[in-house]
Structures are given as structure tokens and as C-alpha cells.
Scaffold this motif. Structure first.
Motif, PDB file in Angstrom:
ATOM      1  N   SER A 321       0.876  -1.034  -0.286  1.00 30.12           N
ATOM      2  CA  SER A 321      -0.145   0.004   0.043  1.00 30.12           C
ATOM      3  C   SER A 321       0.717   1.222   0.085  1.00 30.12           C
ATOM      4  O   SER A 321       1.820   1.493   0.788  1.00 30.12           O
ATOM      5  CB  SER A 321      -1.019  -0.250   1.256  1.00 30.12           C
ATOM      6  N   GLY A 322       0.546   2.208  -0.876  1.00 33.31           N
ATOM      7  CA  GLY A 322       1.341   3.492  -0.984  1.00 33.31           C
ATOM      8  C   GLY A 322       0.548   4.601  -0.555  1.00 33.31           C
ATOM      9  O   GLY A 322       1.152   5.383   0.132  1.00 33.31           O
ATOM     10  N   ARG A 323      -0.604   4.703  -1.183  1.00 33.65           N
ATOM     11  CA  ARG A 323      -1.345   5.848  -1.073  1.00 33.65           C
ATOM     12  C   ARG A 323      -1.571   6.007   0.378  1.00 33.65           C
ATOM     13  O   ARG A 323      -1.527   7.270   1.238  1.00 33.65           O
ATOM     14  CB  ARG A 323      -2.686   5.684  -1.623  1.00 33.65           C
ATOM     15  N   PHE A 324      -2.004   5.013   1.268  1.00 33.95           N
ATOM     16  CA  PHE A 324      -2.260   4.887   2.561  1.00 33.95           C
ATOM     17  C   PHE A 324      -1.007   5.537   3.265  1.00 33.95           C
ATOM     18  O   PHE A 324      -1.237   6.054   4.537  1.00 33.95           O
ATOM     19  CB  PHE A 324      -2.415   3.572   3.057  1.00 33.95           C
ATOM     20  N   ILE A 325       0.313   5.156   3.034  1.00 31.26           N
ATOM     21  CA  ILE A 325       1.355   5.612   3.861  1.00 31.26           C
ATOM     22  C   ILE A 325       1.743   6.955   3.433  1.00 31.26           C
ATOM     23  O   ILE A 325       2.116   7.608   4.440  1.00 31.26           O
ATOM     24  CB  ILE A 325       2.627   4.271   3.158  1.00 31.26           C
ATOM     25  N   VAL A 326       1.679   7.442   2.439  1.00 34.06           N
ATOM     26  CA  VAL A 326       2.158   8.949   2.058  1.00 34.06           C
ATOM     27  C   VAL A 326       1.190   9.985   1.671  1.00 34.06           C
ATOM     28  O   VAL A 326       1.538  11.175   1.871  1.00 34.06           O
ATOM     29  CB  VAL A 326       3.204   8.835   1.037  1.00 34.06           C
ATOM     30  N   ALA A 327      -0.260   9.489   1.356  1.00 27.44           N
ATOM     31  CA  ALA A 327      -1.039  10.695   1.046  1.00 27.44           C
ATOM     32  C   ALA A 327      -1.124  11.901   2.164  1.00 27.44           C
ATOM     33  O   ALA A 327      -1.091  12.992   1.666  1.00 27.44           O
ATOM     34  CB  ALA A 327      -2.503  10.108   0.875  1.00 27.44           C
ATOM     35  N   SER A 328      -1.199  11.555   3.543  1.00 28.83           N
ATOM     36  CA  SER A 328      -1.577  12.625   4.382  1.00 28.83           C
ATOM     37  C   SER A 328      -0.125  13.485   4.769  1.00 28.83           C
ATOM     38  O   SER A 328      -0.256  14.500   5.357  1.00 28.83           O
ATOM     39  CB  SER A 328      -1.743  11.932   5.711  1.00 28.83           C
ATOM     40  N   HIS A 329       1.086  12.991   4.350  1.00 29.58           N
ATOM     41  CA  HIS A 329       2.305  13.612   4.810  1.00 29.58           C
ATOM     42  C   HIS A 329       2.512  14.795   4.293  1.00 29.58           C
ATOM     43  O   HIS A 329       3.259  15.697   4.465  1.00 29.58           O
ATOM     44  CB  HIS A 329       3.574  12.862   4.517  1.00 29.58           C
ATOM     45  N   ALA A 330       1.648  15.219   3.171  1.00 28.09           N
ATOM     46  CA  ALA A 330       1.911  16.563   2.236  1.00 28.09           C
ATOM     47  C   ALA A 330       0.809  17.476   2.162  1.00 28.09           C
ATOM     48  O   ALA A 330      -0.256  17.100   1.916  1.00 28.09           O
ATOM     49  CB  ALA A 330       2.468  16.003   0.994  1.00 28.09           C
TER      50      ALA A 330
END
Ligand SMILES: *Cc1c(COP(=O)(O)O)cnc(C)c1O
Length: 609
Positions: A321-330
Motif C-alpha cells: 500500500s502506498g497511498r495509505f502510507i504517504v497521502a497525508s504527509h504533504a
């Protein structure tokens, strides 16, 4: 006061305090304070703020949730995860993912040669690398080189031709053979707009018949012992859990069958990515219908159940899973440059001592408007406006009266719409749409929010301050490209209201949240607007540190990236200026200096904002 749906999309990462959006972490700095500090050095244009602590939060939540599910049902396999580089390959982010993933042996997934090189350079040898996507012999050879370097790398084959290339490379060179994974072509497909990754007509993966052929090829070429993983990926932003459960049953049974057929070293099942993020700002628009706990419980339970039934050892579980990991960081921060006010503000009223009776009535309506009479007064005001226009056409009132009528009616409509907010009618919606304010933002939607342009994906949007004041203006957002698609229109179904502001007196910034996944490398340089300036913010107990400010490319750099010779362009401009007549030498050198200054600035607008 509206919180812009913070409770729906923010996952407790942000809070509203003292009328500003703040990070809900340690010293709780406000986004506005951080933005102003960065801009105090003269940097202009949109800004991407990265918050590495939010990446860490997602990685540790993912691992701890799966660990809990595994413990709960005494599942025998272990849990592993890799970050798919295609979601965001920017160095600041990848470095943060690798750094924060260390404690968990979090690895990287690559889908192309360039991503594979990145993965080989950035992944510590104890963490896994998985490689998906179409591969040529060269890319497969790179996989062998990685294995030889000591990487724990799995090449997932997408078709039989790739397996044949692996066999060929293994015969030609003496490098270590990487682990081999096989992507399954499942008949169950995903859901949502990104569902194309699953189903029998999917772009990737082996059918049952091809699987049997693959096992045969692996056996006859003595490579079966390297076959360690089966893989599937049913699509991104999976909003509903049902398709995953179906895919798990199918893939789990295939796994068990392969084990029974003699794939003894097969020990892992890779369930791809797809965990969804909540982007909705309104309750009715909510997208995700499951929690991470439900997701991990389902994966662990279903796989355990299938294996127990078929008497096969529990596989190790991998996720990508990628979106779940980094969507919120930016967070994307954009200054508002201008309000294209179509309507009029109360301050432009010039009420006479003696007004025509209908104007006096409008003044009264405006004064006594309340929630109860809002709709009735609104109708009266609209009626009066028609009459006043007729009076003007017949020459009975002057231009000042007409202007006062326009302003008063606009003010009344605006107030009435807010007061009557609870009983929306089609009439009110129409009025509202006609009264939108256009906020010009110093950004390009094509560059920074491409999924809004391409998929109509909402990104939570809110102002960074004034959150104790009513936001009454229905807003549509215009970007600075000259393309009419560069607009986020007002939607009466999911409305965005912003504040009435005087930009001559104060700045106004909008934050676009959950933009950390996909947007940055999908972004297009339409109109030659470049990737925004960016930096990472490390929040501490007492404050925060701004790290690695990377300014957006200069005009010259943008032009040279397209393949132009930047020196030639520079010389051409200088010569044209030097040749020009009717300008003093002093003015010439002044102008030249300015020109050079401009060429080294970034592509975004620099007016006060
Ligand atoms: C895109 C992709 C992912 C990541 O998907 P998310 O929706 O970002 O979690 C994982 N695995 C594969 C094979 C992919 O193509």
C-alpha cells in the motif's frame, strides 16, 4: 463555525486552535506560522510542506495493526511491507520512508528501471525489494545484480515471456538468482475508478493455464526453488472491502494449490496496495467504508482459514500500500492572489439623504433580515430589484440609485443564503451558484492536483486561518494557468465557502490536504509551471525545524529542461535588448539586470503574494 470536514479526512493529524489549522503533534505549530516563516526569505508561489512524522505514523500503524490481527488468530506467517515508489519518488519523501521504515524492515517496490535503481540504492539489504510491471532482459539482469549485492529482491513476473527471460539470464550469468514472484490474474476485479488492475481482462498477471505452464518451466529449468511469492493487486483507492475479500479467497486457494503441486519454497502472498484514504469533506461524500483493522483482520483470517482447510502452512503476508502510507504527509499551500468579485460589498454603498422608496425598503430588508424571514425577504429583494431596473430604464432613478440597488440586493441574497442554509431549494442553489466568488490561487491544478483534473478527485481544502469567522462566500478556485480546465468549480452538493477578505490588507492562504500520493509525479508542466517549492518540517517538543527548502525551478531551468539551449536563449534576449533603440544606455543596463533576475526566479506569480 465550519471545520471544513476536518473530523472526516484529517485522521487527527490536524486540529483547529486559535482560529488556525495546526499540526496535532508535539509543539502543535500552525501551518500559517510555518508558511510565513518560509516566505519571509522571499520565496513566492505555492509550497509543498512535508511532515515526516505522518509517514512514520502510517508505517507504524500499518505494522502494529497487522501484528495485532496476527496475534489475535494465532496466524503462523509473518507480516512484511514495501513502499511502491510510483506513488511518490521525490527524494525527501523516499528518504523519510526509508529512515522511518528501518525499525520495521520496510522495503521498496519498483515498477520501472529507474525505480529499480532507486530501490537498489535506497533499500537496506535486510529489507525486501519487490519488482512489478513489464520487464525486459536488461531489467531482469538488474534484478540479478541486486540479488548479488545482497538484496532480498523478488522479481514478480507479469507474463510467461518474463519468466523465459529470467531463465535465459540465469543461464547466461553466474550472478545470484533473485526470488521469483508470479502475479495472478484473478477473475475477481476491484472497485472504484482505479479498478482496472484486477479481473480476467487485466493488464497484468498469469491465468491458471499460464500458471501451470510457469510451474512446468520453473521445474524443468531447476528454478522452482526460487519461486517464493504470489502477487495480486486489485487497484488503488479501494473504497469497499468486498472485492479484496473475493480476491483473497481466489488468490489464497491458488497459493494452496501451488504448494500442493510441489512449489515447496513458495512462502509468501503479496496482496498489493489499494488501501483507501478519506478525501471527503462532507459526510455524504465519504469514500472509505472500512477501517485498517477490518482490512487486516480480513486478510489474516481469510488466509488462515483457507490454508487450514487445505492443510497448507500459513504464508507470510506482504502488502504494497502506498497511498495509505504517504497521502497525508504533504500539504499544498497556495496564496490567494485575487478575488474576482462579481458582486459588491456593503462599503461601496453610497446611500443618499433622500432615496427612492424601493431603495429605502431594501435598506430596511437588509437591516431586519433574520433566519425566520430570510426567504421571504430574499424574494422581496429580488422583486424590488426588477422594479428598480425598470425605473432606471424609464429614467426615474439615476446610476447611483441603480448601483445601490445592486449592492443591497447582493448583500441581502448573500446573507439570506447563509441564514437559510438548512432548507436548500433548487432556487437557492441556483442563486448561490450565480453568486460564487472566484479565488485566484497562485498554483497550477495540472501541476499540483492532477487527479482533480483527470478524475475529479476532491482534495480537502481549507483556509489556514480565520477559522473563528463565518466563511460565507461560495468559492470556486481558479489557478494561474490560462486553461479554463484550471478551475475547481463550486459544487452546491459539496460546497466550499471561504472568507471575505481584503487582500490589500492581509494575506489569505489555502491548504490542500492529503496530496502526498501520486500528485507530484503525475503533475504536468502545462503552461510551463514547475513542481512547487517544497520543504520538510520536523516538529519538535518546543517548535519545529524547516529542512531542505527546495525552490521551484527557475524560468531558465524550465526552458532548458525542455531541451532548449539556455545560453542561446539568454544571448538572444540580451542581444535583442542591446539592439533596441529609443532607450538610454543606463536604462538598458537596468532593464538587463531586471531581465536576468526574472530568468532566475521561479515560474509562479510574485505580486505581493
Ligand atoms: C500502484 C500499485 C501499488 C500501490 O497502490 P496504492 O493504491 O497506492 O496502495 C501497489 N502495488 C502495485 C503492483 C501497484 O501497481
Amino acid at each position: 463555525m465550519t471545520d471544513y470536514g476536518l473530523k472526516i479526512w484529517a485522521d487527527d493529524n490536524f486540529i483547529i486552535e486559535e482560529a488556525q489549522v495546526k499540526l496535532n503533534y508535539l509543539s502543535k505549530p500552525s501551518l500559517l506560522t510555518i508558511t510565513k516563516e518560509i516566505r519571509s526569505s522571499g520565496l513566492r508561489g505555492p509550497l509543498i510542506l512535508r511532515f515526516p512524522h505522518l509517514i512514520y505514523k502510517q508505517i507504524s500503524t500499518l505494522y502494529s495493526t497487522f501484528e495485532r490481527s496476527i496475534k489475535e488468530v494465532s496466524y503462523k506467517g509473518s507480516f512484511h511491507a514495501v513502499f511502491p515508489l510510483k506513488v511518490n519518488q521525490y527524494p525527501e519523501l523516499v528518504d523519510a520512508v526509508v529512515k522511518h521504515g528501518q525499525a520495521y524492515q520496510y522495503g521498496l517496490e519498483a515498477g520501472s528501471k529507474a525505480e529499480l535503481i532507486l530501490a537498489m540504492a535506497k533499500t537496506p539489504t535486510y529489507a525486501p525489494i519487490t519488482v512489478n510491471g513489464f520487464k525486459d532482459t536488461e531489467m531482469i539482469h538488474l534484478g540479478f545484480i541486486a540479488a548479488q549485492m545482497g538484496h532480498n529482491i523478488t522479481l514478480t513476473i507479469e507474463g510467461l515471456a518474463e519468466l523465459k527471460s529470467i531463465i535465459e539470464v540465469s543461464k547466461k550469468c553466474s550472478l545470484k538468482v533473485p526470488s521469483i514472484g508470479i502475479r495472478l490474474r484473478l477473475h475477481s476485479s476491484g472497485s472504484g475508478v482505479w479498478a482496472k488492475s484486477g479481473g480476467t481482462d487485466a493488464k497484468f498477471g498469469l491465468s491458471a493455464t499460464e500458471l501451470l505452464e510457469a510451474i512446468h518451466l520453473l521445474k524443468t529449468n531447476k528454478l522452482l526453488k526460487y519461486f517464493h511469492m504470489v502477487h495480486f493487486h486489485i487497484g488503488s483507492q479501494m473504497e469497499d472491502i468486498t472485492p479484496l475479500k473475493r480476491a483473497l479467497r481466489e488468490a489464497g486457494n491458488i497459493y494452496a494449490e501451488l504448494k500442493k503441486m510441489g512449489a515447496k519454497d513458495l512462502h509468501a502472498i503479496n496482496i498489493g496496495g489499494g488501501l483507501a484514504i478519506e478525501y471527503a469533506q462532507h459526510n455524504d461524500d465519504r469514500l472509505r467504508t472500512y477501517t485498517l483493522e477490518e482490512f487486516s483482520n480480513d486478510v489474516v483470517f481469510l488466509l488462515g482459514e483457507i490454508m487450514d482447510k487445505k492443510k497448507v502452512a500459513h504464508p507470510d503476508i506482504f502488502t504494497e500500500s502506498g497511498r495509505f502510507i504517504v497521502a497525508s504527509h504533504a500539504v499544498l499551500i497556495t496564496p490567494v492572489l485575487e478575488l474576482f468579485s462579481q458582486d459588491h460589498q456593503e462599503k461601496s454603498l453610497h446611500i443618499k439623504e433622500n432615496n427612492p422608496p424601493l431603495i429605502s425598503e431594501l435598506i430596511d430588508l437588509n437591516k431586519t433580515l433574520n433566519a425566520k424571514n430570510a426567504i421571504e425577504y430574499l424574494h422581496d429583494a429580488l422583486d424590488h430589484m426588477e422594479s428598480l431596473f425598470t425605473l432606471f430604464d424609464l429614467g426615474y432613478i439615476d446610476l447611483q440609485d441603480r448601483s445601490n440597488a445592486e449592492v443591497l440586493v447582493h448583500v441581502i441574497i448573500k446573507k439570506a443564503l447563509v441564514l437559510a442554509n438548512n432548507h436548500q431549494t433548487i432556487e437557492l442553489q441556483k442563486l448561490q451558484a450565480s453568486l460564487q466568488e472566484r479565488y485566484l490561487i497562485n498554483a497550477s491544478i495540472f501541476q499540483s492536483l492532477p487527479d482533480y483534473w483527470g478524475l475529479n478527485q476532491n482534495f480537502p481544502t481549507m483556509p489556514l486561518d480565520k477559522l473563528d469567522q463565518a466563511a460565507v462566500r461560495p468559492a470556486s478556485l481558479w489557478d494561474i494557468t490560462c486553461d479554463s480546465d484550471g478551475e475547481i468549480g463550486f459544487s452546491s452538493k459539496s460546497p466550499l465557502y471561504l472568507h471575505d477578505i481584503n487582500l490589500e490588507e492581509e494575506d489569505y492562504f489555502l491548504g490542500f490536504f492529503n496530496v502526498g500520493a501520486y500528485q507530484e509525479t503525475l503533475g504536468m508542466s502545462h503552461n510551463l509551471f514547475a513542481h512547487p517549492s517544497e520543504c520538510s518540517i520536523e516538529i519538535t517538543k518546543d517548535g519545529y525545524e524547516i529542512k531542505n527548502i527546495n525552490e521551484s525551478s527557475s524560468l531558465l531551468k524550465i526552458i532548458s529542461n525542455l531541451g532548449y539551449d539556455e545560453n542561446q536563449i539568454l544571448i538572444q534576449l540580451k542581444n535583442s535588448l542591446a539592439r533596441s533603440k529609443f532607450i538610454t544606455e543606463e536604462e538598458k543596463s537596468d532593464t538587463l539586470q531586471k531581465l536576468e533576475l526574472y530568468l532566475y526566479q521561479n515560474s509562479y506569480l510574485r505580486t505581493t503574494n
